[in-house]
Write a protein that holds these residues in place. Sequence first.
Motif, PDB file in Angstrom:
ATOM      1  N   PRO A  35     102.368  -3.086 -38.495  1.00 57.83           N
ATOM      2  CA  PRO A  35     103.735  -2.994 -39.049  1.00 57.83           C
ATOM      3  C   PRO A  35     104.691  -2.196 -38.151  1.00 57.83           C
ATOM      4  O   PRO A  35     105.848  -2.584 -37.971  1.00 57.83           O
ATOM      5  N   ARG A  36     104.193  -1.108 -37.569  1.00 58.97           N
ATOM      6  CA  ARG A  36     105.051  -0.306 -36.689  1.00 58.97           C
ATOM      7  C   ARG A  36     105.440  -1.107 -35.448  1.00 58.97           C
ATOM      8  O   ARG A  36     106.593  -1.104 -35.022  1.00 58.97           O
ATOM      9  N   HIS A  37     104.480  -1.820 -34.869  1.00 61.99           N
ATOM     10  CA  HIS A  37     104.763  -2.633 -33.686  1.00 61.99           C
ATOM     11  C   HIS A  37     105.720  -3.773 -34.018  1.00 61.99           C
ATOM     12  O   HIS A  37     106.627  -4.082 -33.226  1.00 61.99           O
ATOM     13  N   LEU A  38     105.513  -4.413 -35.153  1.00 57.92           N
ATOM     14  CA  LEU A  38     106.390  -5.512 -35.556  1.00 57.92           C
ATOM     15  C   LEU A  38     107.821  -5.020 -35.739  1.00 57.92           C
ATOM     16  O   LEU A  38     108.767  -5.636 -35.230  1.00 57.92           O
ATOM     17  N   LEU A  39     107.990  -3.899 -36.442  1.00 56.97           N
ATOM     18  CA  LEU A  39     109.340  -3.371 -36.665  1.00 56.97           C
ATOM     19  C   LEU A  39     109.969  -2.882 -35.359  1.00 56.97           C
ATOM     20  O   LEU A  39     111.178  -3.038 -35.149  1.00 56.97           O
ATOM     21  N   ALA A 135     118.950  -0.512 -36.099  1.00 58.08           N
ATOM     22  CA  ALA A 135     118.783   0.843 -36.640  1.00 58.08           C
ATOM     23  C   ALA A 135     117.868   0.835 -37.861  1.00 58.08           C
ATOM     24  O   ALA A 135     116.997   1.700 -37.993  1.00 58.08           O
ATOM     25  N   LEU A 136     118.040  -0.143 -38.735  1.00 56.35           N
ATOM     26  CA  LEU A 136     117.183  -0.231 -39.922  1.00 56.35           C
ATOM     27  C   LEU A 136     115.730  -0.517 -39.537  1.00 56.35           C
ATOM     28  O   LEU A 136     114.805   0.034 -40.142  1.00 56.35           O
ATOM     29  N   PHE A 137     115.521  -1.359 -38.547  1.00 55.72           N
ATOM     30  CA  PHE A 137     114.154  -1.623 -38.086  1.00 55.72           C
ATOM     31  C   PHE A 137     113.518  -0.374 -37.487  1.00 55.72           C
ATOM     32  O   PHE A 137     112.330  -0.125 -37.682  1.00 55.72           O
ATOM     33  N   CYS A 138     114.303   0.413 -36.762  1.00 56.38           N
ATOM     34  CA  CYS A 138     113.779   1.673 -36.207  1.00 56.38           C
ATOM     35  C   CYS A 138     113.387   2.638 -37.322  1.00 56.38           C
ATOM     36  O   CYS A 138     112.326   3.270 -37.254  1.00 56.38           O
ATOM     37  N   VAL A 139     114.232   2.753 -38.317  1.00 55.77           N
ATOM     38  CA  VAL A 139     113.916   3.622 -39.454  1.00 55.77           C
ATOM     39  C   VAL A 139     112.663   3.099 -40.165  1.00 55.77           C
ATOM     40  O   VAL A 139     111.773   3.872 -40.551  1.00 55.77           O
ATOM     41  N   ALA A 141     110.219   1.390 -38.840  1.00 53.32           N
ATOM     42  CA  ALA A 141     109.048   1.665 -38.006  1.00 53.32           C
ATOM     43  C   ALA A 141     108.605   3.116 -38.171  1.00 53.32           C
ATOM     44  O   ALA A 141     107.408   3.404 -38.262  1.00 53.32           O
ATOM     45  N   GLY A 142     109.552   4.024 -38.222  1.00 57.19           N
ATOM     46  CA  GLY A 142     109.215   5.432 -38.448  1.00 57.19           C
ATOM     47  C   GLY A 142     108.601   5.649 -39.816  1.00 57.19           C
ATOM     48  O   GLY A 142     107.641   6.415 -39.965  1.00 57.19           O
ATOM     49  N   TYR A 143     109.134   4.963 -40.805  1.00 54.71           N
ATOM     50  CA  TYR A 143     108.601   5.080 -42.157  1.00 54.71           C
ATOM     51  C   TYR A 143     107.180   4.521 -42.223  1.00 54.71           C
ATOM     52  O   TYR A 143     106.304   5.102 -42.876  1.00 54.71           O
ATOM     53  N   ALA A 144     106.939   3.388 -41.555  1.00 49.86           N
ATOM     54  CA  ALA A 144     105.598   2.794 -41.554  1.00 49.86           C
ATOM     55  C   ALA A 144     104.594   3.731 -40.897  1.00 49.86           C
ATOM     56  O   ALA A 144     103.461   3.870 -41.374  1.00 49.86           O
ATOM     57  N   THR A 145     104.990   4.402 -39.829  1.00 51.71           N
ATOM     58  CA  THR A 145     104.106   5.352 -39.155  1.00 51.71           C
ATOM     59  C   THR A 145     103.808   6.541 -40.065  1.00 51.71           C
ATOM     60  O   THR A 145     102.658   6.976 -40.172  1.00 51.71           O
TER      61      THR A 145
END
Length: 155
Positions: A35-39, A135-139, A141-145
Amino acid sequence: MLIGLGISAACAVGALIAAAGVLAMALPGRPEPWPRHLLGRAAAMAAWAAVSVYSLGLFTVWDSEQAFSDGTASVPAPACLDGFDPATVQGLTHHRSSYLPLRFDCVRDDGTVYSSDSFYGWMNWASLSCALAAALFCVGAGYATELRARKAAVS
């Protein structure tokens, strides 16, 4: 103008490469945590798309500015004259340009304004939408991590 098209094309190629990375996440052997890589890859794709659209508009405005006061029949700006009927350009006094948001407006002596190109509206909205998506995808990705780290801590 050729430089702007080149930069926009290079960014579009970057967006396509990032899109291929997003699609590669559906194949077996994808990296974990996926999920982190995808985002992250989706964020890169959206960012490259935003830069591609914005650079195309930026160099269009810049080209219109450069054509102003550049030789014969360049005052008023050719962008305000080309493709418009004589009634529209009658009384044209000057132009206003802006790089953020993208626009090149033509001003008449009575104070009314018309845009030299209708493409600036969609370019502004498309680049803004893609930048917000990145920006939303970056957030995300951080949330998934962080979510994965919390689950690992509980286990």
